[in-house]
Scaffold this active site. Structure first.
Site, PDB file in Angstrom:
ATOM      1  N   THR A 181       0.839  -1.156  -0.075  1.00 41.92           N
ATOM      2  CA  THR A 181      -0.059   0.126  -0.076  1.00 41.92           C
ATOM      3  C   THR A 181       0.993   1.228  -0.098  1.00 41.92           C
ATOM      4  OG1 THR A 181      -1.715   1.279   1.462  1.00 41.92           O
ATOM      5  CG2 THR A 181      -0.156  -0.256   2.373  1.00 41.92           C
ATOM      6  N   ASP A 182       0.250   2.219  -0.286  1.00 38.17           N
ATOM      7  CA  ASP A 182       0.929   3.659  -0.534  1.00 38.17           C
ATOM      8  C   ASP A 182       0.788   4.198   0.989  1.00 38.17           C
ATOM      9  OD1 ASP A 182      -1.634   4.269  -0.118  1.00 38.17           O
ATOM     10  OD2 ASP A 182      -1.737   6.026  -1.840  1.00 38.17           O
ATOM     11  N   GLU A 183       0.138   3.445   1.810  1.00 40.34           N
ATOM     12  CA  GLU A 183       0.309   4.066   3.322  1.00 40.34           C
ATOM     13  C   GLU A 183       1.526   3.796   3.875  1.00 40.34           C
ATOM     14  OE1 GLU A 183      -3.219   3.334   5.466  1.00 40.34           O
ATOM     15  OE2 GLU A 183      -4.420   3.338   4.044  1.00 40.34           O
ATOM     16  N   TYR A 190      -1.749  -0.742  11.027  1.00 42.51           N
ATOM     17  CA  TYR A 190      -1.839  -1.172   9.870  1.00 42.51           C
ATOM     18  C   TYR A 190      -0.778  -0.883   8.832  1.00 42.51           C
ATOM     19  CZ  TYR A 190      -3.290  -1.694   4.834  1.00 42.51           C
ATOM     20  OH  TYR A 190      -3.329  -1.795   3.512  1.00 42.51           O
ATOM     21  N   LYS A 226       2.398  -3.146   7.275  1.00 40.26           N
ATOM     22  CA  LYS A 226       2.426  -3.321   5.814  1.00 40.26           C
ATOM     23  C   LYS A 226       4.198  -2.913   5.514  1.00 40.26           C
ATOM     24  CE  LYS A 226       0.286  -4.629   3.046  1.00 40.26           C
ATOM     25  NZ  LYS A 226      -0.345  -5.946   2.510  1.00 40.26           N
ATOM     26  N   HIS A 256      -5.046  10.425  11.485  1.00 35.84           N
ATOM     27  CA  HIS A 256      -5.449  10.126  10.308  1.00 35.84           C
ATOM     28  C   HIS A 256      -4.974  10.695   9.339  1.00 35.84           C
ATOM     29  CE1 HIS A 256      -9.793  10.941   7.861  1.00 35.84           C
ATOM     30  NE2 HIS A 256      -8.861  10.439   7.357  1.00 35.84           N
TER      31      HIS A 256
HETATM   32  P1  NAD Z   1      -9.292  -7.351   2.539  1.00 37.41           P
HETATM   33  O1  NAD Z   1      -9.393  -7.051   4.030  1.00 37.41           O
HETATM   34  O2  NAD Z   1     -10.710  -7.225   1.902  1.00 37.41           O
HETATM   35  O3  NAD Z   1      -9.072  -8.980   2.329  1.00 37.41           O
HETATM   36  C1  NAD Z   1      -8.251  -9.737   2.991  1.00 37.41           C
HETATM   37  C2  NAD Z   1      -8.201 -11.126   2.743  1.00 37.41           C
HETATM   38  O4  NAD Z   1      -7.205 -11.873   3.303  1.00 37.41           O
HETATM   39  C3  NAD Z   1      -9.553 -11.635   3.323  1.00 37.41           C
HETATM   40  O5  NAD Z   1      -9.955 -12.503   2.403  1.00 37.41           O
HETATM   41  C4  NAD Z   1      -8.902 -12.372   4.548  1.00 37.41           C
HETATM   42  O6  NAD Z   1      -9.756 -13.523   4.965  1.00 37.41           O
HETATM   43  C5  NAD Z   1      -7.492 -12.890   4.122  1.00 37.41           C
HETATM   44  N1  NAD Z   1      -6.817 -13.019   5.040  1.00 37.41           N
HETATM   45  C6  NAD Z   1      -6.740 -12.120   6.457  1.00 37.41           C
HETATM   46  N2  NAD Z   1      -5.645 -12.610   7.354  1.00 37.41           N
HETATM   47  C7  NAD Z   1      -5.354 -14.034   6.642  1.00 37.41           C
HETATM   48  C8  NAD Z   1      -4.286 -14.880   7.130  1.00 37.41           C
HETATM   49  N3  NAD Z   1      -3.755 -15.019   8.348  1.00 37.41           N
HETATM   50  N4  NAD Z   1      -4.041 -16.132   6.378  1.00 37.41           N
HETATM   51  C9  NAD Z   1      -4.853 -16.202   5.016  1.00 37.41           C
HETATM   52  N5  NAD Z   1      -5.757 -15.062   4.656  1.00 37.41           N
HETATM   53  C10 NAD Z   1      -5.942 -14.030   5.312  1.00 37.41           C
HETATM   54  O7  NAD Z   1      -8.181  -6.628   2.198  1.00 37.41           O
HETATM   55  P2  NAD Z   1      -7.960  -5.971   0.435  1.00 37.41           P
HETATM   56  O8  NAD Z   1      -8.545  -4.297   0.515  1.00 37.41           O
HETATM   57  O9  NAD Z   1      -8.608  -6.805  -0.591  1.00 37.41           O
HETATM   58  O10 NAD Z   1      -6.415  -5.887   0.387  1.00 37.41           O
HETATM   59  C11 NAD Z   1      -5.775  -6.829  -0.175  1.00 37.41           C
HETATM   60  C12 NAD Z   1      -4.126  -6.456  -0.059  1.00 37.41           C
HETATM   61  O11 NAD Z   1      -4.130  -5.261  -0.801  1.00 37.41           O
HETATM   62  C13 NAD Z   1      -3.558  -6.054   1.332  1.00 37.41           C
HETATM   63  O12 NAD Z   1      -2.533  -6.648   1.233  1.00 37.41           O
HETATM   64  C14 NAD Z   1      -3.776  -4.514   1.297  1.00 37.41           C
HETATM   65  O13 NAD Z   1      -2.729  -4.215   2.244  1.00 37.41           O
HETATM   66  C15 NAD Z   1      -3.245  -4.226  -0.079  1.00 37.41           C
HETATM   67  N6  NAD Z   1      -4.011  -2.920  -0.490  1.00 37.41           N
HETATM   68  C16 NAD Z   1      -5.307  -2.695  -0.031  1.00 37.41           C
HETATM   69  C17 NAD Z   1      -5.856  -1.377  -0.752  1.00 37.41           C
HETATM   70  C18 NAD Z   1      -7.235  -0.939  -0.614  1.00 37.41           C
HETATM   71  O14 NAD Z   1      -7.509   0.080  -0.861  1.00 37.41           O
HETATM   72  N7  NAD Z   1      -8.131  -1.946  -0.265  1.00 37.41           N
HETATM   73  C19 NAD Z   1      -4.557  -0.445  -1.434  1.00 37.41           C
HETATM   74  C20 NAD Z   1      -3.544  -0.993  -1.604  1.00 37.41           C
HETATM   75  C21 NAD Z   1      -2.975  -1.894  -1.225  1.00 37.41           C
HETATM   76  O1  TDX Z   2     -16.665   5.929   7.557  1.00 36.03           O
HETATM   77  C1  TDX Z   2     -15.780   6.542   7.145  1.00 36.03           C
HETATM   78  N1  TDX Z   2     -15.719   7.860   6.922  1.00 36.03           N
HETATM   79  C2  TDX Z   2     -14.709   8.356   6.518  1.00 36.03           C
HETATM   80  O2  TDX Z   2     -14.740   9.726   6.595  1.00 36.03           O
HETATM   81  C3  TDX Z   2     -14.760   5.680   6.708  1.00 36.03           C
HETATM   82  C4  TDX Z   2     -14.758   4.087   6.892  1.00 36.03           C
HETATM   83  C5  TDX Z   2     -13.605   6.324   6.331  1.00 36.03           C
HETATM   84  N2  TDX Z   2     -13.568   7.731   6.023  1.00 36.03           N
HETATM   85  C6  TDX Z   2     -12.132   8.315   5.616  1.00 36.03           C
HETATM   86  C7  TDX Z   2     -10.810   7.850   5.887  1.00 36.03           C
HETATM   87  C8  TDX Z   2     -10.053   8.038   4.973  1.00 36.03           C
HETATM   88  O3  TDX Z   2      -9.870   9.319   4.750  1.00 36.03           O
HETATM   89  O4  TDX Z   2     -12.402   7.839   4.153  1.00 36.03           O
HETATM   90  C9  TDX Z   2     -11.222   7.628   3.654  1.00 36.03           C
HETATM   91  C10 TDX Z   2     -10.804   6.336   3.338  1.00 36.03           C
HETATM   92  O5  TDX Z   2     -11.005   5.307   4.280  1.00 36.03           O
HETATM   93  P1  TDX Z   2     -10.775   3.738   4.354  1.00 36.03           P
HETATM   94  O6  TDX Z   2     -11.620   3.248   3.129  1.00 36.03           O
HETATM   95  O7  TDX Z   2     -10.751   3.456   5.657  1.00 36.03           O
HETATM   96  O8  TDX Z   2      -9.401   3.624   3.773  1.00 36.03           O
HETATM   97  P2  TDX Z   2      -7.940   4.098   4.007  1.00 36.03           P
HETATM   98  O9  TDX Z   2      -7.627   4.415   5.598  1.00 36.03           O
HETATM   99  O10 TDX Z   2      -7.461   5.344   3.207  1.00 36.03           O
HETATM  100  O11 TDX Z   2      -7.027   2.912   3.503  1.00 36.03           O
HETATM  101  C11 TDX Z   2      -7.369   2.100   2.456  1.00 36.03           C
HETATM  102  O12 TDX Z   2      -6.361   2.339   1.336  1.00 36.03           O
HETATM  103  C12 TDX Z   2      -5.188   1.957   1.373  1.00 36.03           C
HETATM  104  C13 TDX Z   2      -7.484   0.582   2.546  1.00 36.03           C
HETATM  105  O13 TDX Z   2      -8.464   0.351   3.699  1.00 36.03           O
HETATM  106  C14 TDX Z   2      -6.085   0.036   3.042  1.00 36.03           C
HETATM  107  O14 TDX Z   2      -6.244  -1.307   3.134  1.00 36.03           O
HETATM  108  C15 TDX Z   2      -5.286   0.478   1.649  1.00 36.03           C
HETATM  109  O15 TDX Z   2      -3.959   0.087   2.297  1.00 36.03           O
END
Ligand code: NAD
Ligand code: TDX
Length: 347
Positions: A130-132, A163, A167, A289
């Site tokens: 992630t970019d975070e 988190y 990562k 945040h």
């Molecule tokens: P998600 O939470 O929707 O899915 C995570 C999955 O991993 C789930 O199916 C969960 O059951 C599984 N999991 C959790 N712990 C586990 C374990 N110990 N063993 C096996 N499986 C396990 O997450 P996502 O949003 O799909 O993110 C996927 C990946 O992408 C993560 O590595 C996250 O850091 C990265 N990522 C997410 C975003 C985003 O915006 N969602 C952005 C950049 C990177």
């Molecule tokens: O109810 C809400 N209201 C609100 O204002 C929630 C759930 C979030 N927010 C804000 C927080 C953030 O500024 O919205 C923005 C996005 O929030 P999230 O969906 O929780 O994402 P963020 O914390 O930015 O992280 C996401 O992007 C990077 C993913 O959850 C991560 O897994 C990924 O690495």
């Protein structure tokens, strides 16, 4: 080709599995997923329940070394190329503030177990991050050069939450295993994803499903925090580009120039649903945040020729709203418990 996809029953991983099954008939996939609250067998049912013999779901923990050694060993023993695509993680910042331990276990120990297995068996790994890990950027001053104030692969790691810290740690483990042990790995750091099958705890699905339920969207703080939105299909197309053409040891940043602040996203969703754009509530802010994320994806674009297909956030949000309207049976079982958790936090 055979792939082991960790976390393939979650949001991004499941989109990856579905797209791969549809577009690449030569690929066989084993999904390893613990099926935590964030993973759902139903998300993969159309490909795993007998209909597609190329996709298999193994329920298990990525931190279970014996299991991971066995599954990676199967890849090494099969004919043709094999690779691991590592999506599995605890992924929600708000949860990590409440209970960091599962984040340490899965994101750090899980990645460690996987690295040891690919080292042992000489299998290629792509690590999804992630970019975070870079922390945050100041909110843009309009006089700034926007290209100068984006994350690049040279930006120092400076994570803010449990988190993002776990990562960041997992990325550093991958880098060390490449350098010290010659593991064949790449890393990608992507910005905020949206699209189908995202858990209702995350910002866009939470607001979309609130709107569907006639509940006012909940925006943290003043709503001025900026995220760099990318459609999940574009993220996964970039993962494939890195898997096939990325340089071993390289880090690729993935982003689609989709910056928007949270108020703009919520107001757009309300308008798309035919409601008053001001019908949202400002609620308590998230501790620590991050203010703004923005990605410079020029290496991915210039070296690997990747381009996003979804360039218009408004039309991507419209399609996402429609997807959640059409797939209520998928998200409804999780909605009440998710909102109960937020209510306890005052958010
Ligand atoms: P998600 O939470 O929707 O899915 C995570 C999955 O991993 C789930 O199916 C969960 O059951 C599984 N999991 C959790 N712990 C586990 C374990 N110990 N063993 C096996 N499986 C396990 O997450 P996502 O949003 O799909 O993110 C996927 C990946 O992408 C993560 O590595 C996250 O850091 C990265 N990522 C997410 C975003 C985003 O915006 N969602 C952005 C950049 C990177
Ligand atoms: O109810 C809400 N209201 C609100 O204002 C929630 C759930 C979030 N927010 C804000 C927080 C953030 O500024 O919205 C923005 C996005 O929030 P999230 O969906 O929780 O994402 P963020 O914390 O930015 O992280 C996401 O992007 C990077 C993913 O959850 C991560 O897994 C990924 O690495």
């Amino acid at each position: 080709m055979r792939l082991l996809v960790t976390g393939g029953a979650g949001f991004i991983g499941a989109n990856f599995v579905h797209a791969t099954a549809q577009q690449r008939p030569d690929v066989e996939i084993t999904v390893l997923d613990k099926l935590t609250y964030a993973g759902d067998r139903a998300t993969l049912a159309s490909v795993t329940e007998g209909s597609d013999p190329r996709v298999r779901l193994v329920e298990g923990d990525v931190a279970d070394s014996a299991l991971v050694q066995r599954l990676v060993g199967e890849l090494a023993d099969s004919d043709g190329p094999g690779a691991v695509v590592h999506f599995a993680a605890e992924s929600h910042n708000d949860n990590s503030l409440h209970d960091p331990w599962p984040f340490v276990q899965t994101n750090l120990l899980g990645t460690y177990a996987l690295l040891e297995a690919v080292r042992e068996h000489g299998v290629r790994l792509h690590h999804v991050s992630t970019d975070e890990v870079y922390g945050d950027l100041p909110l843009a001053d309009p006089s700034d050069d926007p290209e100068r104030s984006k994350f690049t692969a040279e930006t120092p790691y400076n994570p803010s939450s449990p988190y993002s810290a776990t990562k960041a740690g997992s990325d550093l483990l991958v880098r060390a295993w490449v350098r010290s042990f010659g593991v064949q790995a790449t890393i990608s750091n992507c910005s905020n994803n949206y699209g189908p099958w995202q858990h209702v705890e995350k910002f866009i699905p939470r607001q979309v499903t609130n709107i569907i339920d006639g509940v006012r969207p909940k925006v943290y703080g003043a709503g001025t925090n900026v995220r760099d939105w990318i459609h999940v299909e574009d993220h996964n197309r970039a993962v494939w580009a890195v898997l096939q053409r990325g340089r071993i040891g390289e880090t690729y940043l993935i982003g689609a120039d989709g910056e928007a602040n949270n108020l703009r996203v919520v107001r757009t969703l309300l308008e798309l649903a035919g409601q008053d754009a001001d019908a949202y509530d400002l609620v308590a802010d998230r501790p620590g945040h991050d203010l703004r994320y923005a990605i410079d994806a020029s290496l991915l674009r210039d070296e690997l020729g990747w381009r996003p297909l979804h360039r218009d956030l408004r039309s991507g949000l419209k399609a996402t709203l429609e997807w959640y309207r059409d797939n209520e049976a998928w998200w409804r079982p999780r909605k009440a418990a998710t909102e109960a958790k937020y209510a306890q936090l005052g958010r």
